[in-house]
Write an enzyme that holds these catalytic residues in place. Structure first.
Site, PDB file in Angstrom:
ATOM      1  CG  HIS A 142      -0.065  -3.732   9.552  1.00 42.15           C
ATOM      2  ND1 HIS A 142      -0.179  -3.619   8.182  1.00 42.15           N
ATOM      3  CD2 HIS A 142      -1.187  -3.193  10.079  1.00 42.15           C
ATOM      4  CE1 HIS A 142      -1.339  -3.043   7.900  1.00 42.15           C
ATOM      5  NE2 HIS A 142      -1.971  -2.783   9.025  1.00 42.15           N
ATOM      6  CD  GLU A 165       6.105   1.360  11.228  1.00 44.57           C
ATOM      7  OE1 GLU A 165       6.789   0.740  10.395  1.00 44.57           O
ATOM      8  OE2 GLU A 165       5.151   2.098  10.895  1.00 44.57           O
ATOM      9  NE  ARG A 224       0.875 -14.883  -4.602  1.00 43.25           N
ATOM     10  CZ  ARG A 224      -0.304 -14.923  -3.994  1.00 43.25           C
ATOM     11  NH1 ARG A 224      -0.767 -16.050  -3.493  1.00 43.25           N
ATOM     12  NH2 ARG A 224      -1.028 -13.840  -3.903  1.00 43.25           N
ATOM     13  CG  ASN A 249      10.310  -0.350   9.811  1.00 40.41           C
ATOM     14  OD1 ASN A 249      10.339  -0.343  11.043  1.00 40.41           O
ATOM     15  ND2 ASN A 249       9.364   0.259   9.105  1.00 40.41           N
TER      16      ASN A 249
HETATM   17  C1  GRF Z   1       6.173   0.842   7.256  1.00 44.68           C
HETATM   18  O1  GRF Z   1       5.194   1.754   7.653  1.00 44.68           O
HETATM   19  C2  GRF Z   1       5.768  -0.549   7.648  1.00 44.68           C
HETATM   20  O2  GRF Z   1       5.033  -0.593   8.825  1.00 44.68           O
HETATM   21  C3  GRF Z   1       4.911  -0.974   6.486  1.00 44.68           C
HETATM   22  O3  GRF Z   1       5.514  -0.412   5.350  1.00 44.68           O
HETATM   23  C4  GRF Z   1       6.253   0.724   5.732  1.00 44.68           C
HETATM   24  C5  GRF Z   1       7.653   0.509   5.262  1.00 44.68           C
HETATM   25  O4  GRF Z   1       8.449   1.633   5.466  1.00 44.68           O
HETATM   26  N1  GRF Z   1       4.804  -2.412   6.442  1.00 44.68           N
HETATM   27  P1  GRF Z   1      10.026   1.511   5.336  1.00 44.68           P
HETATM   28  O5  GRF Z   1      10.322   1.020   3.919  1.00 44.68           O
HETATM   29  O6  GRF Z   1      10.498   0.566   6.380  1.00 44.68           O
HETATM   30  O7  GRF Z   1      10.558   2.909   5.546  1.00 44.68           O
END
Ligand code: GRF
Length: 207
Positions: A111, A176, A67, A16
């Site tokens: 997500h 995504e 944290r 992503n």
């Molecule tokens: C994706 O499926 C996203 O929706 C989730 O974690 C995954 C990350 O994948 N939050 P990448 O590292 O972007 O390939």
């Protein structure tokens, strides 16, 4: 209009993140990817960011007492890079309420489900198990409760009878990669207003 300086927070492969970096190469994209920040030094996405000419940083959560200290160090790194927007993209740490409050309406997450269904992990297996016919992905503003917050955009994917979590997940991931840049563009252009649990997207006036 000045492009909004955006950090992408990752923990893993960064597909992503790569989609966001690719989209932000367009000169009229309203955000600039100014930093890829990982809590893990072995995140595959760090090499991809470097190859793409994006500054990288590692803030390893394991070396901090707690944290608050970890997030304080992340905040310092974000300040150094004059970051205005954050995109969480496979960032596998739960963020504390003070950090989330500080970035309210300026921190996005993607997500892999149609929220509010299937918060948490293993979303594709759980969607198949539940027998839903439509699955998908969501980009939302981050709130302290995990995988919750005003929804900015969603994309739907049909669940096929012969889907496995892998085949379904691959089709969701393709969505995504289109959805996240589109959602970031809306936020960076100032077109997304939150109204309680909802968002409203302003239309662009022509001419
Ligand atoms: C994706 O499926 C996203 O929706 C989730 O974690 C995954 C990350 O994948 N939050 P990448 O590292 O972007 O390939």
């Amino acid at each position: 209009m000045a492009r909004r300086r955006t950090a992408i927070l990752i923990s893993g492969r960064g597909s992503n993140m790569s989609a966001l970096i690719g989209a932000a190469r367009a000169p009229d994209f309203p955000a600039e990817i100014a930093l890829a920040l990982s809590n893990r030094s072995d995140a595959g996405g760090l090499a991809l960011a470097r190859q793409a000419g994006v500054a990288t940083a590692v803030v390893d959560h394991k070396i901090y007492a707690g944290r608050d200290e970890f997030e304080g160090s992340m905040q310092a790194m974000l300040d150094i890079h004059r970051i205005e927007l954050i995109c969480l993209a496979g960032f596998m740490r739960v963020l504390g309420a003070p950090f989330v409050a500080r970035w309210r309406d300026r921190m996005l997450n993607i997500h892999p489900s149609l929220l509010p269904s299937f918060r948490g992990l293993d979303t594709h297996a759980r969607a198949i198990e539940a027998g839903v016919k439509i699955h998908g992905c969501t980009v939302h503003f981050v709130e302290p409760e995990l995988d919750s917050g005003p929804i900015i955009a969603q994309a739907a994917v049909e669940v096929r009878d012969d889907d496995t979590p892998e085949t379904l997940g691959a089709r969701v991931l393709t969505q995504e990669h289109a959805l996240y840049p589109a959602a970031l563009a809306l936020v960076a252009a100032g077109r997304v207003q939150t109204d309680g649990a909802r968002t409203r997207i302003a239309t662009v006036r022509q001419g």
